[in-house]
Design a protein around this motif. Structure first.
Motif, PDB file in Angstrom:
ATOM      1  N   LEU A  55       0.831  -1.204   0.000  1.00  0.00           N
ATOM      2  CA  LEU A  55       0.000   0.000   0.000  1.00  0.00           C
ATOM      3  C   LEU A  55       0.867   1.256   0.000  1.00  0.00           C
ATOM      4  O   LEU A  55       0.532   2.256  -0.653  1.00  0.00           O
ATOM      5  CB  LEU A  55      -0.925  -0.005   1.221  1.00  0.00           C
ATOM      6  CG  LEU A  55      -1.847   1.203   1.387  1.00  0.00           C
ATOM      7  CD1 LEU A  55      -2.790   1.344   0.196  1.00  0.00           C
ATOM      8  CD2 LEU A  55      -2.637   1.105   2.691  1.00  0.00           C
ATOM      9  N   HIS A  56       1.988   1.203   0.705  1.00  0.00           N
ATOM     10  CA  HIS A  56       2.893   2.358   0.744  1.00  0.00           C
ATOM     11  C   HIS A  56       3.479   2.648  -0.637  1.00  0.00           C
ATOM     12  O   HIS A  56       3.716   3.819  -0.982  1.00  0.00           O
ATOM     13  CB  HIS A  56       4.013   2.097   1.754  1.00  0.00           C
ATOM     14  CG  HIS A  56       5.026   3.192   1.823  1.00  0.00           C
ATOM     15  ND1 HIS A  56       4.731   4.469   2.261  1.00  0.00           N
ATOM     16  CD2 HIS A  56       6.341   3.216   1.491  1.00  0.00           C
ATOM     17  CE1 HIS A  56       5.806   5.215   2.212  1.00  0.00           C
ATOM     18  NE2 HIS A  56       6.802   4.486   1.735  1.00  0.00           N
ATOM     19  N   VAL A  57       3.709   1.616  -1.423  1.00  0.00           N
ATOM     20  CA  VAL A  57       4.213   1.810  -2.782  1.00  0.00           C
ATOM     21  C   VAL A  57       3.233   2.648  -3.594  1.00  0.00           C
ATOM     22  O   VAL A  57       3.624   3.528  -4.369  1.00  0.00           O
ATOM     23  CB  VAL A  57       4.465   0.441  -3.453  1.00  0.00           C
ATOM     24  CG1 VAL A  57       4.711   0.612  -4.945  1.00  0.00           C
ATOM     25  CG2 VAL A  57       5.656  -0.249  -2.807  1.00  0.00           C
ATOM     26  N   MET A  59      -6.181   7.439 -11.247  1.00  0.00           N
ATOM     27  CA  MET A  59      -5.777   8.326 -12.337  1.00  0.00           C
ATOM     28  C   MET A  59      -4.281   8.215 -12.644  1.00  0.00           C
ATOM     29  O   MET A  59      -3.717   9.077 -13.301  1.00  0.00           O
ATOM     30  CB  MET A  59      -6.128   9.782 -11.980  1.00  0.00           C
ATOM     31  CG  MET A  59      -7.627  10.042 -11.989  1.00  0.00           C
ATOM     32  SD  MET A  59      -8.041  11.740 -11.561  1.00  0.00           S
ATOM     33  CE  MET A  59      -7.804  11.692  -9.797  1.00  0.00           C
ATOM     34  N   LEU A  60      -3.629   7.178 -12.148  1.00  0.00           N
ATOM     35  CA  LEU A  60      -2.210   6.977 -12.432  1.00  0.00           C
ATOM     36  C   LEU A  60      -2.000   6.605 -13.897  1.00  0.00           C
ATOM     37  O   LEU A  60      -2.852   5.946 -14.508  1.00  0.00           O
ATOM     38  CB  LEU A  60      -1.650   5.869 -11.532  1.00  0.00           C
ATOM     39  CG  LEU A  60      -1.532   6.185 -10.035  1.00  0.00           C
ATOM     40  CD1 LEU A  60      -1.175   4.931  -9.257  1.00  0.00           C
ATOM     41  CD2 LEU A  60      -0.486   7.269  -9.806  1.00  0.00           C
ATOM     42  N   VAL A  69       2.567   0.246 -13.770  1.00  0.00           N
ATOM     43  CA  VAL A  69       3.341  -0.972 -14.020  1.00  0.00           C
ATOM     44  C   VAL A  69       4.530  -1.054 -13.063  1.00  0.00           C
ATOM     45  O   VAL A  69       4.834  -2.127 -12.512  1.00  0.00           O
ATOM     46  CB  VAL A  69       3.811  -1.003 -15.495  1.00  0.00           C
ATOM     47  CG1 VAL A  69       4.816  -2.120 -15.707  1.00  0.00           C
ATOM     48  CG2 VAL A  69       2.618  -1.188 -16.418  1.00  0.00           C
ATOM     49  N   THR A  70       5.192   0.062 -12.836  1.00  0.00           N
ATOM     50  CA  THR A  70       6.327   0.075 -11.899  1.00  0.00           C
ATOM     51  C   THR A  70       5.891  -0.295 -10.488  1.00  0.00           C
ATOM     52  O   THR A  70       6.559  -1.079  -9.790  1.00  0.00           O
ATOM     53  CB  THR A  70       6.979   1.462 -11.896  1.00  0.00           C
ATOM     54  OG1 THR A  70       7.375   1.813 -13.221  1.00  0.00           O
ATOM     55  CG2 THR A  70       8.187   1.484 -10.980  1.00  0.00           C
ATOM     56  N   MET A  71       4.747   0.228 -10.064  1.00  0.00           N
ATOM     57  CA  MET A  71       4.239  -0.089  -8.730  1.00  0.00           C
ATOM     58  C   MET A  71       3.867  -1.562  -8.612  1.00  0.00           C
ATOM     59  O   MET A  71       4.141  -2.205  -7.587  1.00  0.00           O
ATOM     60  CB  MET A  71       3.034   0.793  -8.409  1.00  0.00           C
ATOM     61  CG  MET A  71       3.354   2.266  -8.260  1.00  0.00           C
ATOM     62  SD  MET A  71       1.867   3.256  -8.023  1.00  0.00           S
ATOM     63  CE  MET A  71       2.575   4.892  -7.926  1.00  0.00           C
ATOM     64  N   LEU A  72       3.252  -2.111  -9.642  1.00  0.00           N
ATOM     65  CA  LEU A  72       2.894  -3.531  -9.609  1.00  0.00           C
ATOM     66  C   LEU A  72       4.131  -4.416  -9.548  1.00  0.00           C
ATOM     67  O   LEU A  72       4.154  -5.435  -8.841  1.00  0.00           O
ATOM     68  CB  LEU A  72       2.046  -3.882 -10.838  1.00  0.00           C
ATOM     69  CG  LEU A  72       0.607  -3.370 -10.840  1.00  0.00           C
ATOM     70  CD1 LEU A  72      -0.073  -3.712 -12.162  1.00  0.00           C
ATOM     71  CD2 LEU A  72      -0.180  -3.970  -9.689  1.00  0.00           C
ATOM     72  N   GLN A  73       5.170  -4.044 -10.248  1.00  0.00           N
ATOM     73  CA  GLN A  73       6.411  -4.817 -10.191  1.00  0.00           C
ATOM     74  C   GLN A  73       7.023  -4.775  -8.792  1.00  0.00           C
ATOM     75  O   GLN A  73       7.516  -5.798  -8.292  1.00  0.00           O
ATOM     76  CB  GLN A  73       7.404  -4.272 -11.226  1.00  0.00           C
ATOM     77  CG  GLN A  73       6.990  -4.543 -12.667  1.00  0.00           C
ATOM     78  CD  GLN A  73       7.904  -3.858 -13.663  1.00  0.00           C
ATOM     79  OE1 GLN A  73       8.727  -3.016 -13.301  1.00  0.00           O
ATOM     80  NE2 GLN A  73       7.761  -4.209 -14.936  1.00  0.00           N
ATOM     81  N   GLN A  74       6.979  -3.617  -8.146  1.00  0.00           N
ATOM     82  CA  GLN A  74       7.486  -3.524  -6.779  1.00  0.00           C
ATOM     83  C   GLN A  74       6.648  -4.364  -5.820  1.00  0.00           C
ATOM     84  O   GLN A  74       7.191  -5.008  -4.914  1.00  0.00           O
ATOM     85  CB  GLN A  74       7.500  -2.062  -6.331  1.00  0.00           C
ATOM     86  CG  GLN A  74       8.478  -1.196  -7.107  1.00  0.00           C
ATOM     87  CD  GLN A  74       8.432   0.255  -6.655  1.00  0.00           C
ATOM     88  OE1 GLN A  74       7.726   0.605  -5.703  1.00  0.00           O
ATOM     89  NE2 GLN A  74       9.161   1.119  -7.350  1.00  0.00           N
ATOM     90  N   CYS A  75       5.342  -4.365  -6.018  1.00  0.00           N
ATOM     91  CA  CYS A  75       4.476  -5.174  -5.159  1.00  0.00           C
ATOM     92  C   CYS A  75       4.750  -6.661  -5.346  1.00  0.00           C
ATOM     93  O   CYS A  75       4.723  -7.438  -4.369  1.00  0.00           O
ATOM     94  CB  CYS A  75       3.007  -4.860  -5.454  1.00  0.00           C
ATOM     95  SG  CYS A  75       2.483  -3.209  -4.946  1.00  0.00           S
ATOM     96  N   VAL A  76       5.005  -7.079  -6.571  1.00  0.00           N
ATOM     97  CA  VAL A  76       5.336  -8.486  -6.815  1.00  0.00           C
ATOM     98  C   VAL A  76       6.607  -8.867  -6.066  1.00  0.00           C
ATOM     99  O   VAL A  76       6.693  -9.934  -5.437  1.00  0.00           O
ATOM    100  CB  VAL A  76       5.482  -8.745  -8.332  1.00  0.00           C
ATOM    101  CG1 VAL A  76       6.068 -10.126  -8.584  1.00  0.00           C
ATOM    102  CG2 VAL A  76       4.135  -8.610  -9.023  1.00  0.00           C
ATOM    103  N   GLU A  77       7.609  -7.997  -6.108  1.00  0.00           N
ATOM    104  CA  GLU A  77       8.852  -8.273  -5.381  1.00  0.00           C
ATOM    105  C   GLU A  77       8.605  -8.355  -3.876  1.00  0.00           C
ATOM    106  O   GLU A  77       9.192  -9.197  -3.187  1.00  0.00           O
ATOM    107  CB  GLU A  77       9.876  -7.179  -5.686  1.00  0.00           C
ATOM    108  CG  GLU A  77      10.329  -7.149  -7.138  1.00  0.00           C
ATOM    109  CD  GLU A  77      11.271  -5.997  -7.414  1.00  0.00           C
ATOM    110  OE1 GLU A  77      11.548  -5.224  -6.460  1.00  0.00           O
ATOM    111  OE2 GLU A  77      11.736  -5.867  -8.562  1.00  0.00           O
ATOM    112  N   ILE A  78       7.739  -7.501  -3.355  1.00  0.00           N
ATOM    113  CA  ILE A  78       7.440  -7.523  -1.918  1.00  0.00           C
ATOM    114  C   ILE A  78       6.780  -8.830  -1.520  1.00  0.00           C
ATOM    115  O   ILE A  78       7.164  -9.480  -0.530  1.00  0.00           O
ATOM    116  CB  ILE A  78       6.551  -6.318  -1.543  1.00  0.00           C
ATOM    117  CG1 ILE A  78       7.335  -5.015  -1.685  1.00  0.00           C
ATOM    118  CG2 ILE A  78       6.003  -6.464  -0.129  1.00  0.00           C
ATOM    119  CD1 ILE A  78       6.495  -3.767  -1.511  1.00  0.00           C
TER     120      ILE A  78
END
Length: 714
Positions: free
Chosen positions: A421-423, A464-465, A471-480
């Motif tokens: 969520l912070h991402v 509205m992103l 896409v960058t946020m989703l990739q970070q979430c996958v890593e988390i």
């Protein structure tokens, strides 16, 4: 040690800290608060073990954060030192201009943390560069003579602890009164380096030495802003004249700004320094790392409640910016939790908790039944289950084990979803849920975060992103989630990867993408709430009239999925059963210890001494003055009844009346004068103490009067 002196006197020798005995009765203190001393020793051992782990972790954090800074300083010293050794032309030019290599170390305003930083720095330099290091403070160097004495005293005893300088050699050096001058320092340095060189030549070295043949002399000014200008000027000018004979390197500890060097030193003096700037890590970033490693992890079972964490953060942000004080406050929370909570014996790793649950006594089971969260849990069960939980200890042990396992799983899932969520929220305009993860963590601990207006605003902004950010946020979430220890996120990872695949396959018209990007840029330009709401309403109306594109539909789907994760896993901790075992929530106790109110405490001690002394004889009714109270308390209460000016004669008569109340009318007449003299002396002492505390002062208007300074005084 010698105690020779011209006159008689009392000689005090401070013992070495290493030789001090540490009492082993600390564990007994856990039994004082309540009559139930069960498991007190085990709680103390658990508390001590937990704190040792946290302490080692914080030290490792400090070392990791300072590593880059220390490496840069070491390379700077090596470079200046190598130039001095190799006699290169550049160094020769520098010597001709009499420039001293100087490192300006900007550490920030958290002055209380500087001591640990300088201690670590001196250890690193001793291990890698030179054994000749002196740490100077402004309070010890009011003049150039004191500075030279302190400098030579530390350099000539560089292998001896400052707190335990008890060797005969040191005493002999002190008695001989070596002349503290730069010439003496150069002579000492030449003799030491020659001795070191001869020893190195006589021995066959199997490995390279950690120090060079002529190591530099490093002088660290811990608080440069506090040094007087004249002391700094004199020392720099004198040192620059002897820089060819003595490889001196200065390190300035700066709390404010590097411009302080030019403010303190004129150009003629600052031009003698070859300054290089070094910046330490921000104390806010240090705090974020500490919270991330200590609280947002499953490594340590102990947790802080929202109010307690907010108290510690507020003290940090609004008082001192000291990370070390934050850690001390965290240590106080640990001690208070294990001291006041009998069930804290289960605040340990899950493997140990399973073993301890089997040995819980009946009284400990009753303590579990008294927990408010467990009562709510019992009320939600069927009647047969309720009876078993309230009457059978074996049943409550089984349920406690299951609930602790659920609480451990909750923490694992909570941390991962919180980071996810912070991402999403840390890059939104205006940061509705905060820029730092600690702010988001406090919001989630306080209440259901999805019910707040800030969360709704964050969701609207997230919808509205643009595509690249999403896409960058989703990739970070996958890593988390992949690196998470939680076992429930396999499907979550697959779902997020599926979203990424759909974004990759998605082909939209450039016009639609430009509209989406421009709307985001327009939204970021708006700074006030009115235009933000207006833009959101316009977008809402446009979506009603216009069909959503595939990208917008997928973006809505992603945000809704993140919202479902938040609602499932970010439930506040106080909604979980048995959270009292691992969470410390008594913020009032923490405020009482850390947010000191000396004026209130002083007034309470003088007005009601029973509050601190706990003597039954000191109990008195409202407004009455007990003659059993200390003299200063009696004088203080009497002075509260007076106006701006207090007549000392009337004050003495009132004091004598109160003190003599217990004597009665049958007191012996011959001894009355003696008693009056004693009472007079006691009164003078009490008034002097009151003046020392700042409540009164002599008055120039009347010689036999004093003036009040507080509570309506002048």
């Amino acid at each position: 040690m010698s105690t020779c002196s011209v006159s008689k006197g009392c000689f005090v020798f401070k013992p070495s800290p290493k030789k001090r005995r540490v009492t082993q009765e600390t564990a007994n203190d856990f039994r004082i608060k309540t009559d139930d001393s069960e498991d007190s020793e085990l709680r103390f051992i658990t508390c001590q073990s937990l704190w040792n782990q946290i302490k080692s972790e914080t030290e490792q954090i400090q070392e990791d954060l300072n590593k880059q800074l220390f490496d840069n300083l070491v390379s700077f010293l090596r470079q200046s030192h190598s130039e001095f050794q190799e006699k290169t032309s550049e160094w020769t030019c520098r010597m001709k201009s009499r420039e001293i290599p100087t490192a300006a170390l900007v550490l920030g305003v958290n002055v209380t943390d500087h001591d640990i930083t300088f201690k670590s720095l001196s250890e690193v330099l001793q291990n890698n560069i030179t054994p000749y290091i002196a740490l100077l403070e402004a309070k010890d160097c009011p003049g150039i003579k004191n500075l030279m004495q302190k400098l030579m005293g530390q350099l000539m005893n560089c292998y001896i602890d400052v707190d335990s300088l008890e060797d005969e050699d040191y005493v002999q050096v002190s008695q001989n009164r070596i002349r503290c001058s730069m010439t003496s320092l150069i002579s000492w340095y030449e003799s030491v380096t020659k001795k070191t060189d001869s020893e190195n030549l006589s021995k066959k070295r199997t490995s390279s030495s950690r120090h060079w043949q002529s190591p530099p002399v490093v002088v660290i000014f811990k608080d440069m802003e506090s040094f007087t200008t004249k002391v700094l000027q004199d020392f720099i000018v004198i040192s620059s004249q002897h820089i060819r004979e003595l490889p001196l390197v200065l390190i300035f500890g700066i709390a404010t700004s590097p411009m302080i060097i030019h403010n303190l030193l004129p150009h003629s003096v600052s031009s003698l320094l070859c300054i290089e700037l070094f910046q330490s890590l921000s104390c806010k970033e240090h705090l974020s790392t500490v919270i991330d490693k200590l609280l947002l992890t499953t490594q340590f079972p102990f947790k802080l409640g929202e109010k307690v964490l907010q108290v510690l953060i507020n003290i940090f942000l609004y008082h001192d910016f000291s990370v070390q004080n934050f850690i001390k406050g965290f240590q106080l929370c640990i001690i208070e939790h294990f001291y006041s909570q009998p069930l804290s014996v289960l605040c340990c790793q899950l493997v140990d908790a399973k073993k301890r649950i089997n040995y819980l006594s009946h009284d400990q089971c009753e303590n579990i039944r008294r927990l408010p969260s467990f009562r709510r849990y019992v009320e939600g069960q069927v009647s047969e289950k309720q009876i078993a939980l309230l009457t059978e200890d074996s049943c409550i042990k089984e349920v406690t084990l299951k609930l602790l396992e659920d609480l451990n799983v909750y923490h694992e899932n909570y941390v991962s979803v919180l980071r996810c969520l912070h991402v999403f929220t840390s890059s939104l305009p205006k940061y509705p849920l905060g820029k730092q993860i600690r702010e988001l963590h406090c919001a989630c601990l306080e209440n259901r975060v999805w019910e707040t207006e800030e969360y709704e605003s964050s969701l609207q902004l997230a919808r509205m992103l643009n595509k690249s950010d999403l896409v960058t946020m989703l990739q970070q979430c996958v890593e988390i989630f992949v690196s998470s220890s939680g076992k429930e996120f396999d499907k979550t990872v697959e779902k997020l990867k599926d979203f990424l695949t759909q974004f990759q396959k998605l082909e939209e018209a450039f016009q639609e993408q430009d509209v989406s990007v421009s709307s985001q840029k327009e939204l970021q330009k708006k700074t006030d709430l009115y235009h933000l709401q207006k833009t959101l309403l316009e977008l809402k109306e446009s979506r009603r009239s216009k069909k959503l594109t595939k990208f917008e539909m997928l973006r809505f789907e992603v945000v809704d999925y993140i919202d479902s994760l938040v609602r499932n896993y970010l439930v506040p901790a106080d909604h979980k059963t048995l959270h009292e075992i691992v969470y410390f929530n008594t913020a009032s106790v923490l405020r009482e210890h850390l947010n000191a109110a000396p004026r209130i405490a002083l007034h309470t001690a003088l007005n009601n001494p029973y509050c601190y002394l706990k003597n039954q004889a000191l109990k008195s009714g409202g407004g009455s003055i007990s003659n059993k109270a200390p003299d200063i308390c009696i004088v203080y209460k009497l002075h509260l009844e007076c106006g701006r000016l207090i007549n000392l004669v009337d004050w003495l008569e009132a004091f004598s009346t109160v003190v003599m109340a217990a004597e009665g009318p049958n007191a012996d007449a011959p001894s009355s004068d003696q008693v009056d003299d004693i009472i007079h002396a006691r009164f003078i002492r009490a008034v002097s103490e009151l003046e020392l505390l700042g409540f009164i002062k002599p008055s120039k208007q009347k010689t036999d009067h004093v003036a009040r300074l507080t509570w309506g005084g002048c």
